[in-house]
Design a protein around this motif. Structure first.
Motif, mmCIF file in Angstrom:
data_model
loop_
_atom_site.group_PDB
_atom_site.id
_atom_site.type_symbol
_atom_site.label_atom_id
_atom_site.label_comp_id
_atom_site.label_asym_id
_atom_site.label_seq_id
_atom_site.Cartn_x
_atom_site.Cartn_y
_atom_site.Cartn_z
ATOM 1 N N ALA A 169 0.821 -1.209 0.000
ATOM 2 C CA ALA A 169 0.000 0.000 0.000
ATOM 3 C C ALA A 169 0.851 1.254 0.000
ATOM 4 O O ALA A 169 0.426 2.310 -0.497
ATOM 5 C CB ALA A 169 -0.928 -0.007 1.217
ATOM 6 N N TRP A 170 2.068 1.171 0.548
ATOM 7 C CA TRP A 170 2.930 2.343 0.680
ATOM 8 C C TRP A 170 4.041 2.288 -0.362
ATOM 9 O O TRP A 170 4.701 1.276 -0.534
ATOM 10 C CB TRP A 170 3.538 2.408 2.079
ATOM 11 N N SER A 171 4.275 3.385 -1.036
ATOM 12 C CA SER A 171 5.244 3.418 -2.143
ATOM 13 C C SER A 171 6.678 3.217 -1.683
ATOM 14 O O SER A 171 7.538 2.828 -2.476
ATOM 15 C CB SER A 171 5.134 4.751 -2.901
ATOM 16 N N ASP A 172 6.962 3.491 -0.397
ATOM 17 C CA ASP A 172 8.340 3.354 0.077
ATOM 18 C C ASP A 172 8.658 1.949 0.583
ATOM 19 O O ASP A 172 9.774 1.678 1.023
ATOM 20 C CB ASP A 172 8.643 4.375 1.179
ATOM 21 N N GLU A 173 7.682 1.013 0.517
ATOM 22 C CA GLU A 173 7.946 -0.364 0.942
ATOM 23 C C GLU A 173 8.424 -1.187 -0.244
ATOM 24 O O GLU A 173 7.922 -1.052 -1.366
ATOM 25 C CB GLU A 173 6.688 -1.010 1.529
ATOM 26 N N SER A 174 9.392 -2.057 0.010
ATOM 27 C CA SER A 174 9.920 -2.930 -1.036
ATOM 28 C C SER A 174 8.840 -3.886 -1.542
ATOM 29 O O SER A 174 8.181 -4.574 -0.747
ATOM 30 C CB SER A 174 11.099 -3.742 -0.483
ATOM 31 N N VAL A 175 8.665 -3.929 -2.859
ATOM 32 C CA VAL A 175 7.703 -4.862 -3.451
ATOM 33 C C VAL A 175 8.117 -6.303 -3.151
ATOM 34 O O VAL A 175 7.289 -7.151 -2.826
ATOM 35 C CB VAL A 175 7.586 -4.631 -4.970
ATOM 36 N N ALA A 176 9.429 -6.581 -3.257
ATOM 37 C CA ALA A 176 9.920 -7.938 -3.003
ATOM 38 C C ALA A 176 9.645 -8.360 -1.559
ATOM 39 O O ALA A 176 9.226 -9.496 -1.300
ATOM 40 C CB ALA A 176 11.409 -8.027 -3.314
ATOM 41 N N ALA A 177 9.886 -7.453 -0.601
ATOM 42 C CA ALA A 177 9.640 -7.779 0.805
ATOM 43 C C ALA A 177 8.156 -8.029 1.049
ATOM 44 O O ALA A 177 7.777 -8.949 1.790
ATOM 45 C CB ALA A 177 10.141 -6.646 1.696
ATOM 46 N N TYR A 178 7.320 -7.227 0.433
ATOM 47 C CA TYR A 178 5.885 -7.399 0.583
ATOM 48 C C TYR A 178 5.458 -8.771 0.048
ATOM 49 O O TYR A 178 4.687 -9.491 0.685
ATOM 50 C CB TYR A 178 5.146 -6.298 -0.173
ATOM 51 N N ARG A 179 5.974 -9.136 -1.118
ATOM 52 C CA ARG A 179 5.592 -10.409 -1.721
ATOM 53 C C ARG A 179 6.102 -11.591 -0.913
ATOM 54 O O ARG A 179 5.432 -12.620 -0.810
ATOM 55 C CB ARG A 179 6.098 -10.471 -3.164
ATOM 56 N N ARG A 180 7.304 -11.464 -0.329
ATOM 57 C CA ARG A 180 7.812 -12.555 0.515
ATOM 58 C C ARG A 180 6.902 -12.766 1.720
ATOM 59 O O ARG A 180 6.589 -13.902 2.090
ATOM 60 C CB ARG A 180 9.246 -12.258 0.956
ATOM 61 N N SER A 181 6.479 -11.681 2.355
ATOM 62 C CA SER A 181 5.601 -11.819 3.519
ATOM 63 C C SER A 181 4.216 -12.307 3.101
ATOM 64 O O SER A 181 3.560 -13.056 3.834
ATOM 65 C CB SER A 181 5.503 -10.495 4.283
ATOM 66 N N TRP A 182 3.777 -11.931 1.902
ATOM 67 C CA TRP A 182 2.492 -12.418 1.380
ATOM 68 C C TRP A 182 2.537 -13.937 1.214
ATOM 69 O O TRP A 182 1.613 -14.644 1.621
ATOM 70 C CB TRP A 182 2.204 -11.736 0.041
ATOM 71 N N LEU A 183 3.608 -14.449 0.614
ATOM 72 C CA LEU A 183 3.753 -15.894 0.420
ATOM 73 C C LEU A 183 3.794 -16.634 1.758
ATOM 74 O O LEU A 183 3.253 -17.741 1.886
ATOM 75 C CB LEU A 183 5.023 -16.201 -0.382
ATOM 76 N N HIS A 184 4.436 -16.020 2.744
ATOM 77 C CA HIS A 184 4.496 -16.629 4.074
ATOM 78 C C HIS A 184 3.087 -16.766 4.644
ATOM 79 O O HIS A 184 2.710 -17.823 5.172
ATOM 80 C CB HIS A 184 5.364 -15.771 4.992
ATOM 81 N N GLY A 185 2.303 -15.705 4.554
ATOM 82 C CA GLY A 185 0.935 -15.750 5.054
ATOM 83 C C GLY A 185 0.081 -16.763 4.316
ATOM 84 O O GLY A 185 -0.713 -17.483 4.920
ATOM 85 N N PHE A 186 0.258 -16.820 3.000
ATOM 86 C CA PHE A 186 -0.484 -17.781 2.183
ATOM 87 C C PHE A 186 -0.173 -19.211 2.632
ATOM 88 O O PHE A 186 -1.075 -20.023 2.856
ATOM 89 C CB PHE A 186 -0.105 -17.586 0.706
ATOM 90 N N ALA A 187 1.116 -19.521 2.780
ATOM 91 C CA ALA A 187 1.538 -20.862 3.178
ATOM 92 C C ALA A 187 1.036 -21.221 4.574
ATOM 93 O O ALA A 187 0.591 -22.351 4.820
ATOM 94 C CB ALA A 187 3.064 -20.968 3.118
ATOM 95 N N ALA A 188 1.090 -20.268 5.500
ATOM 96 C CA ALA A 188 0.648 -20.531 6.870
ATOM 97 C C ALA A 188 -0.839 -20.854 6.923
ATOM 98 O O ALA A 188 -1.268 -21.775 7.636
ATOM 99 C CB ALA A 188 0.964 -19.329 7.756
ATOM 100 N N GLU A 189 -1.634 -20.107 6.173
ATOM 101 C CA GLU A 189 -3.078 -20.337 6.198
ATOM 102 C C GLU A 189 -3.449 -21.646 5.509
ATOM 103 O O GLU A 189 -4.319 -22.390 5.983
ATOM 104 C CB GLU A 189 -3.795 -19.161 5.539
#
Length: 236
Positions: free
Chosen positions: A134-154
């Motif tokens: 959502a924020w332009s100053d956040e790394s896209v790669a970091a966001y996607r890594r955390s997204w994949l983590h959440g996906f796998a956990a659920e």
């Protein structure tokens, strides 16, 4: 009762239909049925193996991981394997990447893991490519890594619940034979002992260190990963 090859082919076709479905509801219907059949197949194979010693023995299957986000993909595989009564070994590469994952367990369960992971990986990689923070100053790669983590956990949480329901549905067994719960507990013990013998010095994996803010969005996607409420169906 369908034979083993026919059952697996039906499951493959249902997952393929889920991946091509025009709507989320249609996809959920197909995948819920596939996971239900997969759980029943796993229980059936466990009971057959208990009645026929030597029919199936623990072993390993190594599956290559591709970049980008190989560590996140490896975690999805390892947690899927764990839910389906297998263990996992991650083969690391420099820079926090993962070259491959060895899934260790009975052949029938490894087959289930590989079949389901193939579908989940397609779902995850298709969705993660569209993810942006959502924020332009956040790394896209970091966001996607955390997204994949959440996906796998659920996905892991939901698969565990589905496997438990599958086992509970098969509580009734012929008189004089071990209960389903006892058979599954014995299989877990066999896998643990064989895994310890095959990998006597494997270190315990460190917890993932993630800086992105995509965890919650990934978990939400994991809840929609077509392992619906009607579904019955690593040590890393």
């Amino acid at each position: 009762m369908h034979g083993k090859p026919e059952k697996l082919e039906i499951i493959r076709k249902l997952l393929a239909k889920a991946e091509r479905a025009a709507t989320a509801e249609e996809s959920e219907t197909y995948t819920a049925k596939a996971v239900e059949l997969m759980a029943r197949h796993g229980i059936d194979e466990a009971l057959l193996a208990a009645a026929e010693p030597g029919r199936d023995v623990p072993g390993g299957t190594t599956i290559a991981m591709a970049d980008p986000y190989s560590a996140g993909k490896a975690r999805l595989l390892a947690w899927t394997a764990s839910a389906l009564r297998c263990r996992s070994v991650l083969h690391a590469r420099p820079g926090g990447r993962v070259a491959a994952v060895t899934v260790f367990g009975f052949a029938a369960d490894r087959e289930r893991v590989e079949l389901l992971f193939t579908s989940l990986l397609l779902q995850a990689t298709t969705q993660v490519a569209r993810q942006r923070p959502a924020w332009s100053d956040e790394s896209v790669a970091a966001y996607r890594r955390s997204w994949l983590h959440g996906f796998a956990a659920e996905v892991h949480r939901r698969l565990l619940a589905a496997e438990q329901r599958g086992a509970e549905e098969r509580r009734d067994v012929p008189l004089g034979t071990p209960s389903t719960a006892l058979v599954l507990a014995d299989r877990d013990d066999q896998v643990d002992r064989a895994f310890a013998a095959a990998y006597p010095q494997i270190p315990v994996a460190r917890a993932a260190s993630l800086s992105g803010s995509g965890l919650r969005a990934g978990m939400s996607a994991g809840r929609r990963a077509d392992l619906g409420r009607r579904a019955v169906t690593a040590r890393v």
